[in-house]
Design an enzyme around this catalytic site. Sequence first.
Site, short mmCIF file in Angstrom:
data_model
loop_
_atom_site.label_atom_id
_atom_site.label_comp_id
_atom_site.label_asym_id
_atom_site.label_seq_id
_atom_site.Cartn_x
_atom_site.Cartn_y
_atom_site.Cartn_z
N HIS A 237 40.84 38.53 31.57
CA HIS A 237 40.33 38.54 30.19
C HIS A 237 41.32 37.85 29.26
CE1 HIS A 237 36.97 41.33 30.96
NE2 HIS A 237 37.79 41.80 31.90
N CYS A 301 30.48 44.00 27.62
CA CYS A 301 31.35 43.80 28.79
C CYS A 301 32.30 44.99 28.84
CB CYS A 301 32.12 42.49 28.64
SG CYS A 301 33.24 42.15 30.00
N GLY A 304 35.80 44.11 29.54
CA GLY A 304 36.25 43.39 28.35
C GLY A 304 36.61 44.33 27.22
N1 LIG Z 1 31.54 38.46 34.37
C1 LIG Z 1 32.64 39.32 34.78
C2 LIG Z 1 32.12 40.45 35.69
C3 LIG Z 1 31.25 41.43 34.93
C4 LIG Z 1 32.07 42.16 33.91
C5 LIG Z 1 31.31 42.83 32.80
N2 LIG Z 1 29.88 42.70 32.82
C6 LIG Z 1 31.73 44.28 32.67
O1 LIG Z 1 30.93 45.10 32.24
O2 LIG Z 1 32.93 44.55 32.97
C7 LIG Z 1 33.67 38.50 35.57
O3 LIG Z 1 33.29 37.49 36.16
O4 LIG Z 1 34.84 38.95 35.58
#
Ligand SMILES: N[C@H](CCC[C@H](N)C(=O)O)C(=O)O
Length: 358
Positions: A237, A301, A304
């Site tokens: 991140h 996310c 995130g």
């Molecule tokens: N796209 C993110 C994975 C899903 C993370 C997100 N949807 C969450 O709720 O943590 C990645 O490639 O690291």
Amino acid sequence: MAAIAAAISLSLTSSTRRSLSSINTFRSSSFSLQQNTPRLITAVGNNLRSSMSIEAPDKTSQTSFLDRKESGFLHFVKYHGVGNDFIMVDNRDSMEPRITPEQAVKLCDRNFGIGADGVIFAMPGINGTDYTLRIFNSDGSEPEMCGNGMRCFAKFIAELDKLHGKQSFTVHTGAGLIVPEIQDDEKVRVDMGEPILKASDVPTKLPANKDLSVVKSELDVDGVTWNVTCVSMGNPHCITFGTKGSQNLQVDELNLAEIGPKFEHHEMFPARTNTEFVQVLSHSHLKMRVWERGAGATLACGTGACAVVIAAVLEGRAGRSCTVDLPGGPLEIEWREEDNRVYMTGPAEVVFYGSVPL
Ligand SMILES: N[C@H](CCC[C@H](N)C(=O)O)C(=O)O
């Protein structure tokens, strides 16, 4: 995949039930969806031939749907966690995903497929854990972990195993051991483990501080210098509160589709990155938007939101317990000092049940 054959579970208001009760087929009807009494409707192609039960299907019919194993079809449950939505697949009989990343891309397509931010597989546990979670992003890439998806995973498992009330599971993931716990109020609290701050482990090539972390460093994106802090929650991140010249970001004004890919594919992130744009509302209240690696602009996310609280604490902008407002809804995040672990609490809800020919 010519036609989507889907058994869709809708919740109908009582007035709609009456108006629909004698209809054998309905093509279009305006009905408001309530989230209280799920219904099963079998839809093939464009016409919905309703073999609709008037009364809410009892647990056995929902469970019987979940028990369906016809070959040539993928049976799934669509879940969302504050708008971050997933196709949940019961894969407990194999360590091999039931579908390929290429099929996941097609199924995640919001026009030609089911539509989702990713596909999540519930698999057998490893090294003594209850289960394993694997996830394909909507671009087919496989990330280490998914926070919102983990809450959906916990509720999905409870439904498959017909469990009620408080439950917790040990889940093996690419980010290590994660423990989701279904609370009495149906929300899910997830022990997300410890944040990873060492630059080379995020990973990022940005120059690190003496403690090897990247906090409020400068990142040039298309000639604009942003201040960024980099955190891994098992997945990478990049968090920013604004540019070098202006630290009071108005996240609603951002053109994510324009700026997001430039962060995601930036050369400073060898594994690409998720990027969170954050506005500080108070010492315990943050507002964010996200451009996700492999999924684009999502409504939320979970990893995130955790990374955002870590970055806010490291930059001295917020305390260790925050409400994080995302476009899809709020999450409660705590970075606990005594064990250095991050705890995320939020909802996870069923949208519908479906079957799709493979
Ligand atoms: N796209 C993110 C994975 C899903 C993370 C997100 N949807 C969450 O709720 O943590 C990645 O490639 O690291």
